[in-house]
Write a protein that holds these residues in place. Structure first.
Motif, PDB file in Angstrom:
ATOM      1  N   ASP A  96      36.893  39.922  38.490  1.00 24.64           N
ATOM      2  CA  ASP A  96      37.581  39.633  37.228  1.00 24.64           C
ATOM      3  C   ASP A  96      39.058  39.424  37.554  1.00 24.64           C
ATOM      4  N   TRP A  97      39.738  38.761  36.666  1.00 26.11           N
ATOM      5  CA  TRP A  97      41.160  38.506  36.851  1.00 26.11           C
ATOM      6  C   TRP A  97      41.949  39.784  36.652  1.00 26.11           C
ATOM      7  N   LYS A  98      43.003  39.949  37.427  1.00 24.15           N
ATOM      8  CA  LYS A  98      43.915  41.073  37.217  1.00 24.15           C
ATOM      9  C   LYS A  98      44.786  40.822  35.991  1.00 24.15           C
ATOM     10  N   VAL A  99      45.114  39.565  35.753  1.00 25.41           N
ATOM     11  CA  VAL A  99      45.839  39.159  34.552  1.00 25.41           C
ATOM     12  C   VAL A  99      44.905  38.245  33.767  1.00 25.41           C
ATOM     13  N   SER A 100      44.621  38.607  32.545  1.00 25.15           N
ATOM     14  CA  SER A 100      43.658  37.885  31.716  1.00 25.15           C
ATOM     15  C   SER A 100      44.015  36.399  31.602  1.00 25.15           C
ATOM     16  N   PRO A 101      43.002  35.527  31.613  1.00 22.70           N
ATOM     17  CA  PRO A 101      43.259  34.094  31.411  1.00 22.70           C
ATOM     18  C   PRO A 101      43.901  33.780  30.060  1.00 22.70           C
ATOM     19  N   THR A 102      43.825  34.698  29.109  1.00 19.89           N
ATOM     20  CA  THR A 102      44.471  34.474  27.808  1.00 19.89           C
ATOM     21  C   THR A 102      45.945  34.860  27.824  1.00 19.89           C
ATOM     22  N   ASP A 103      46.359  35.553  28.871  1.00 14.73           N
ATOM     23  CA  ASP A 103      47.766  35.945  29.020  1.00 14.73           C
ATOM     24  C   ASP A 103      48.582  34.686  29.337  1.00 14.73           C
ATOM     25  N   PRO A 104      49.684  34.457  28.639  1.00  9.55           N
ATOM     26  CA  PRO A 104      50.497  33.263  28.892  1.00  9.55           C
ATOM     27  C   PRO A 104      50.984  33.148  30.345  1.00  9.55           C
ATOM     28  N   ARG A 105      51.069  34.254  31.050  1.00 10.24           N
ATOM     29  CA  ARG A 105      51.537  34.231  32.447  1.00 10.24           C
ATOM     30  C   ARG A 105      50.451  33.822  33.430  1.00 10.24           C
ATOM     31  N   HIS A 106      49.200  33.815  32.990  1.00  5.91           N
ATOM     32  CA  HIS A 106      48.071  33.602  33.905  1.00  5.91           C
ATOM     33  C   HIS A 106      48.182  32.294  34.702  1.00  5.91           C
ATOM     34  N   ARG A 107      48.457  31.213  34.012  1.00  6.80           N
ATOM     35  CA  ARG A 107      48.513  29.903  34.692  1.00  6.80           C
ATOM     36  C   ARG A 107      49.611  29.892  35.755  1.00  6.80           C
ATOM     37  N   HIS A 108      50.770  30.429  35.428  1.00  7.75           N
ATOM     38  CA  HIS A 108      51.892  30.471  36.370  1.00  7.75           C
ATOM     39  C   HIS A 108      51.542  31.367  37.565  1.00  7.75           C
ATOM     40  N   ILE A 109      50.979  32.531  37.299  1.00  7.04           N
ATOM     41  CA  ILE A 109      50.603  33.464  38.366  1.00  7.04           C
ATOM     42  C   ILE A 109      49.578  32.814  39.295  1.00  7.04           C
ATOM     43  N   SER A 110      48.589  32.153  38.726  1.00  4.28           N
ATOM     44  CA  SER A 110      47.554  31.492  39.530  1.00  4.28           C
ATOM     45  C   SER A 110      48.147  30.389  40.392  1.00  4.28           C
ATOM     46  N   HIS A 111      49.030  29.596  39.815  1.00  2.00           N
ATOM     47  CA  HIS A 111      49.650  28.503  40.566  1.00  2.00           C
ATOM     48  C   HIS A 111      50.518  29.048  41.705  1.00  2.00           C
ATOM     49  N   GLU A 112      51.325  30.042  41.409  1.00  2.07           N
ATOM     50  CA  GLU A 112      52.172  30.643  42.447  1.00  2.07           C
ATOM     51  C   GLU A 112      51.335  31.277  43.553  1.00  2.07           C
ATOM     52  N   HIS A 113      50.252  31.906  43.173  1.00  2.00           N
ATOM     53  CA  HIS A 113      49.348  32.515  44.153  1.00  2.00           C
ATOM     54  C   HIS A 113      48.787  31.454  45.099  1.00  2.00           C
ATOM     55  N   PHE A 114      48.369  30.335  44.539  1.00  2.00           N
ATOM     56  CA  PHE A 114      47.827  29.255  45.362  1.00  2.00           C
ATOM     57  C   PHE A 114      48.890  28.722  46.319  1.00  2.00           C
ATOM     58  N   LEU A 115      50.106  28.526  45.833  1.00  2.00           N
ATOM     59  CA  LEU A 115      51.182  28.025  46.690  1.00  2.00           C
ATOM     60  C   LEU A 115      51.494  29.004  47.822  1.00  2.00           C
ATOM     61  N   CYS A 133      45.963  39.564  46.110  1.00  2.00           N
ATOM     62  CA  CYS A 133      44.844  38.974  45.380  1.00  2.00           C
ATOM     63  C   CYS A 133      45.124  39.055  43.891  1.00  2.00           C
ATOM     64  N   ILE A 134      44.726  38.011  43.158  1.00  2.00           N
ATOM     65  CA  ILE A 134      44.928  38.023  41.711  1.00  2.00           C
ATOM     66  C   ILE A 134      43.616  38.268  40.970  1.00  2.00           C
ATOM     67  N   MET A 135      42.557  38.534  41.735  1.00  2.92           N
ATOM     68  CA  MET A 135      41.292  38.961  41.150  1.00  2.92           C
ATOM     69  C   MET A 135      40.984  40.346  41.687  1.00  2.92           C
ATOM     70  N   LYS A 136      40.116  41.065  40.973  1.00  6.88           N
ATOM     71  CA  LYS A 136      39.716  42.396  41.404  1.00  6.88           C
ATOM     72  C   LYS A 136      38.191  42.479  41.422  1.00  6.88           C
ATOM     73  N   VAL A 137      37.677  43.355  42.262  1.00  8.35           N
ATOM     74  CA  VAL A 137      36.244  43.607  42.324  1.00  8.35           C
ATOM     75  C   VAL A 137      35.937  44.651  41.257  1.00  8.35           C
ATOM     76  N   THR A 138      35.061  44.302  40.321  1.00 11.33           N
ATOM     77  CA  THR A 138      34.736  45.211  39.224  1.00 11.33           C
ATOM     78  C   THR A 138      33.373  45.872  39.394  1.00 11.33           C
ATOM     79  N   GLU A 139      32.505  45.237  40.179  1.00 10.33           N
ATOM     80  CA  GLU A 139      31.182  45.797  40.438  1.00 10.33           C
ATOM     81  C   GLU A 139      30.801  45.499  41.883  1.00 10.33           C
ATOM     82  N   LEU A 140      30.125  46.459  42.504  1.00  9.87           N
ATOM     83  CA  LEU A 140      29.609  46.272  43.861  1.00  9.87           C
ATOM     84  C   LEU A 140      28.319  47.068  43.973  1.00  9.87           C
ATOM     85  N   VAL A 141      27.273  46.394  44.434  1.00  9.04           N
ATOM     86  CA  VAL A 141      25.947  46.984  44.560  1.00  9.04           C
ATOM     87  C   VAL A 141      25.408  46.675  45.946  1.00  9.04           C
ATOM     88  N   VAL A 142      24.790  47.661  46.583  1.00  8.86           N
ATOM     89  CA  VAL A 142      24.088  47.432  47.844  1.00  8.86           C
ATOM     90  C   VAL A 142      22.595  47.472  47.532  1.00  8.86           C
TER      91      VAL A 142
END
Length: 161
Positions: free
Chosen positions: A64-83, A34-43
């Motif tokens: 939230d993203w594990k790699v910030s959307p402002t990080d230059p690698r974010h777009r590549h990581i997201s695309h590779e994850h989808f593939l 997963c390239i996102m993480k759970v930052t809050e959980l409430v029951v």
């Protein structure tokens, strides 16, 4: 009024589900799957009111993203994850896949788990016997956002009067 004709579940079922969900959260947050993480959980809901029979186990979560959307690698990581997911893009669907992937994984096809995004939980009207328990995240921050949302609802309703 209940929103489902499905049978109510026993408290013991929900009590078994909660640790399973916490394990799933741990997997999401530590796995490269997963390239996102759970930052809050409430029951919240009937589980916390101590009812023996529940409609479902109500949970609110934030991601939230594990790699910030402002990080230059974010777009590549997201695309590779989808593939790697084996999904076929139908336009912008691949932008929403990381969030949906986590939601589906947490829910694990369990009818008894009702997942809500944190902003929906914060903004929903709350009754007198409303209670919640923070399982993950900053309890003070969540309490503050709940208080602000309540104040905004009160302010909006007084303006309508």
């Amino acid at each position: 009024i209940r929103g489902s004709a499905a049978p109510r579940v026993h408290r013991s079922t929900a009590e078994k589900l909660l640790p399973e969900i916490m394990q799933r959260v741990e997997h999401v947050n530590t796995s490269d799957d997963c390239i996102m993480k759970v930052t809050e959980l409430v029951v919240y809901g009937s589980y916390l009111r101590g009812e023996e029979r529940l409609g479902d186990l109500d949970l609110a979560y934030s991601l939230d993203w594990k790699v910030s959307p402002t990080d230059p690698r974010h777009r590549h990581i997201s695309h590779e994850h989808f593939l790697r997911s084996g999904r076929v893009s139908k336009g912008i669907e691949d932008l929403f896949w990381p969030r949906e992937q986590v939601r589906l994984f947490l829910k694990n096809r369990k009818r008894t788990v009702s997942l809500h995004e944190m902003h929906d939980f914060i903004d929903m009207p709350k009754g007198e016997n409303f209670s919640y328990k923070v399982l993950l995240g900053d309890a003070d921050s969540i309490a503050q956002r709940l208080k602000q949302a309540e104040e905004q609802r009160g302010s909006a309703s007084s303006k309508q009067s």
